[in-house]
Design a protein around this motif. Structure first.
Motif, mmCIF file in Angstrom:
data_model
loop_
_atom_site.group_PDB
_atom_site.id
_atom_site.type_symbol
_atom_site.label_atom_id
_atom_site.label_comp_id
_atom_site.label_asym_id
_atom_site.label_seq_id
_atom_site.Cartn_x
_atom_site.Cartn_y
_atom_site.Cartn_z
ATOM 1 N N LEU A 99 -2.086 -7.251 7.331
ATOM 2 C CA LEU A 99 -0.956 -6.402 7.657
ATOM 3 C C LEU A 99 -1.512 -5.081 8.160
ATOM 4 O O LEU A 99 -2.502 -4.578 7.614
ATOM 5 C CB LEU A 99 -0.106 -6.157 6.399
ATOM 6 C CG LEU A 99 1.020 -5.138 6.506
ATOM 7 C CD1 LEU A 99 2.180 -5.737 7.287
ATOM 8 C CD2 LEU A 99 1.475 -4.721 5.112
ATOM 9 N N ALA A 100 -0.894 -4.516 9.197
ATOM 10 C CA ALA A 100 -1.287 -3.202 9.685
ATOM 11 C C ALA A 100 -0.156 -2.218 9.416
ATOM 12 O O ALA A 100 1.021 -2.565 9.530
ATOM 13 C CB ALA A 100 -1.595 -3.255 11.171
ATOM 14 N N THR A 101 -0.537 -0.991 9.059
ATOM 15 C CA THR A 101 0.436 0.061 8.812
ATOM 16 C C THR A 101 -0.006 1.338 9.519
ATOM 17 O O THR A 101 -1.198 1.557 9.754
ATOM 18 C CB THR A 101 0.592 0.362 7.308
ATOM 19 O OG1 THR A 101 -0.674 0.764 6.774
ATOM 20 C CG2 THR A 101 1.103 -0.848 6.558
ATOM 21 N N VAL A 141 -5.510 -1.407 8.004
ATOM 22 C CA VAL A 141 -5.397 -2.863 7.992
ATOM 23 C C VAL A 141 -5.605 -3.310 6.552
ATOM 24 O O VAL A 141 -6.553 -2.887 5.882
ATOM 25 C CB VAL A 141 -6.429 -3.518 8.935
ATOM 26 C CG1 VAL A 141 -6.324 -5.029 8.877
ATOM 27 C CG2 VAL A 141 -6.245 -3.015 10.371
ATOM 28 N N TRP A 142 -4.708 -4.170 6.089
ATOM 29 C CA TRP A 142 -4.697 -4.618 4.702
ATOM 30 C C TRP A 142 -4.905 -6.124 4.635
ATOM 31 O O TRP A 142 -4.340 -6.869 5.441
ATOM 32 C CB TRP A 142 -3.353 -4.288 4.057
ATOM 33 C CG TRP A 142 -3.009 -2.840 4.106
ATOM 34 C CD1 TRP A 142 -2.416 -2.168 5.146
ATOM 35 C CD2 TRP A 142 -3.251 -1.870 3.097
ATOM 36 N NE1 TRP A 142 -2.272 -0.849 4.823
ATOM 37 C CE2 TRP A 142 -2.771 -0.633 3.571
ATOM 38 C CE3 TRP A 142 -3.815 -1.933 1.827
ATOM 39 C CZ2 TRP A 142 -2.841 0.532 2.830
ATOM 40 C CZ3 TRP A 142 -3.893 -0.768 1.074
ATOM 41 C CH2 TRP A 142 -3.409 0.447 1.575
ATOM 42 N N ASP A 143 -5.689 -6.562 3.678
ATOM 43 C CA ASP A 143 -5.870 -7.980 3.380
ATOM 44 C C ASP A 143 -4.795 -8.365 2.372
ATOM 45 O O ASP A 143 -4.791 -7.857 1.245
ATOM 46 C CB ASP A 143 -7.268 -8.215 2.813
ATOM 47 C CG ASP A 143 -7.557 -9.672 2.536
ATOM 48 O OD1 ASP A 143 -6.627 -10.417 2.135
ATOM 49 O OD2 ASP A 143 -8.716 -10.080 2.714
ATOM 50 N N LEU A 144 -3.885 -9.236 2.765
ATOM 51 C CA LEU A 144 -2.765 -9.573 1.892
ATOM 52 C C LEU A 144 -3.170 -10.449 0.718
ATOM 53 O O LEU A 144 -2.460 -10.503 -0.296
ATOM 54 C CB LEU A 144 -1.666 -10.247 2.702
ATOM 55 C CG LEU A 144 -1.008 -9.338 3.739
ATOM 56 C CD1 LEU A 144 0.049 -10.094 4.517
ATOM 57 C CD2 LEU A 144 -0.421 -8.094 3.093
ATOM 58 N N ALA A 145 -4.304 -11.116 0.806
ATOM 59 C CA ALA A 145 -4.766 -11.946 -0.314
ATOM 60 C C ALA A 145 -5.281 -11.091 -1.463
ATOM 61 O O ALA A 145 -5.150 -11.464 -2.631
ATOM 62 C CB ALA A 145 -5.855 -12.908 0.148
ATOM 63 N N THR A 146 -5.856 -9.931 -1.132
ATOM 64 C CA THR A 146 -6.446 -9.073 -2.161
ATOM 65 C C THR A 146 -5.682 -7.766 -2.363
ATOM 66 O O THR A 146 -6.004 -7.003 -3.270
ATOM 67 C CB THR A 146 -7.900 -8.718 -1.796
ATOM 68 O OG1 THR A 146 -7.903 -7.961 -0.580
ATOM 69 C CG2 THR A 146 -8.742 -9.977 -1.642
ATOM 70 N N ASP A 147 -4.697 -7.495 -1.484
ATOM 71 C CA ASP A 147 -3.936 -6.234 -1.514
ATOM 72 C C ASP A 147 -4.839 -5.016 -1.323
ATOM 73 O O ASP A 147 -4.554 -3.938 -1.830
ATOM 74 C CB ASP A 147 -3.144 -6.084 -2.814
ATOM 75 C CG ASP A 147 -2.058 -7.126 -2.966
ATOM 76 O OD1 ASP A 147 -1.587 -7.655 -1.942
ATOM 77 O OD2 ASP A 147 -1.667 -7.415 -4.113
ATOM 78 N N ARG A 148 -5.936 -5.199 -0.589
ATOM 79 C CA ARG A 148 -6.876 -4.103 -0.357
ATOM 80 C C ARG A 148 -6.884 -3.673 1.102
ATOM 81 O O ARG A 148 -6.738 -4.498 1.996
ATOM 82 C CB ARG A 148 -8.281 -4.506 -0.760
ATOM 83 C CG ARG A 148 -8.435 -4.692 -2.250
ATOM 84 C CD ARG A 148 -9.872 -4.992 -2.617
ATOM 85 N NE ARG A 148 -9.984 -5.190 -4.039
ATOM 86 C CZ ARG A 148 -10.602 -4.342 -4.842
ATOM 87 N NH1 ARG A 148 -11.165 -3.266 -4.363
ATOM 88 N NH2 ARG A 148 -10.665 -4.590 -6.125
ATOM 89 N N CYS A 149 -7.101 -2.379 1.310
ATOM 90 C CA CYS A 149 -7.277 -1.851 2.651
ATOM 91 C C CYS A 149 -8.673 -2.243 3.135
ATOM 92 O O CYS A 149 -9.667 -1.947 2.470
ATOM 93 C CB CYS A 149 -7.118 -0.329 2.642
ATOM 94 S SG CYS A 149 -7.377 0.438 4.244
ATOM 95 N N THR A 150 -8.744 -2.907 4.275
ATOM 96 C CA THR A 150 -10.031 -3.336 4.814
ATOM 97 C C THR A 150 -10.506 -2.446 5.958
ATOM 98 O O THR A 150 -11.667 -2.517 6.336
ATOM 99 C CB THR A 150 -9.968 -4.794 5.299
ATOM 100 O OG1 THR A 150 -8.958 -4.902 6.311
ATOM 101 C CG2 THR A 150 -9.657 -5.728 4.148
ATOM 102 N N ALA A 151 -9.620 -1.614 6.498
ATOM 103 C CA ALA A 151 -10.020 -0.705 7.574
ATOM 104 C C ALA A 151 -9.069 0.482 7.620
ATOM 105 O O ALA A 151 -7.858 0.318 7.470
ATOM 106 C CB ALA A 151 -10.017 -1.419 8.921
#
Length: 91
Positions: A4-6, A15-25
C-alpha cells in the motif's frame, strides 16, 4: 507481496507491506504535502503528486526519484499510469 502507498502532510510518501504492517520505504522529495499516489502496472514504480505543484516518479527497487514532472500551476491532486505503464496522467 501486497503493498500500500500513502502520501502525507509531512511531505513524504510511504510504501507499506500489508503482510507485516511495516513501512518498507519512505520517499522524500516533495516540498509540500503529498496528495496522490499510484503504483505502475508492473509494481516497479510509484507516481506521487504534491501540493508543491510537482509530480514525481519513484523507482521502488532503489527508492529514488527518477523523474520530477513540473508544469502545473497548482497542486497535483491526482496521478495515474496508463495500462501499459508508459504514460502518466496528472491533474
Amino acid at each position: 507481496g501486497m503493498h500500500l502507498a500513502t502520501g502525507g502532510a509531512d511531505t513524504n510518501a510511504r510504501v507499506w507491506d500489508l503482510a507485516t504492517d511495516r513501512c518498507t520505504a519512505t520517499l522524500k522529495g516533495h516540498d509540500e504535502y503529498v496528495s496522490s499516489v499510484a503504483f505502475s502496472p508492473d509494481g516497479m514504480h510509484l507516481a506521487t503528486g504534491g501540493a508543491d505543484t510537482n509530480a514525481r516518479v519513484w523507482d521502488l527497487a532503489t527508492d529514488r526519484c527518477t523523474a520530477t514532472l513540473k508544469g502545473h500551476d497548482e497542486y497535483v491532486s491526482s496521478v495515474a499510469f496508463s495500462p501499459d505503464g508508459m504514460h502518466l496522467a496528472t491533474g
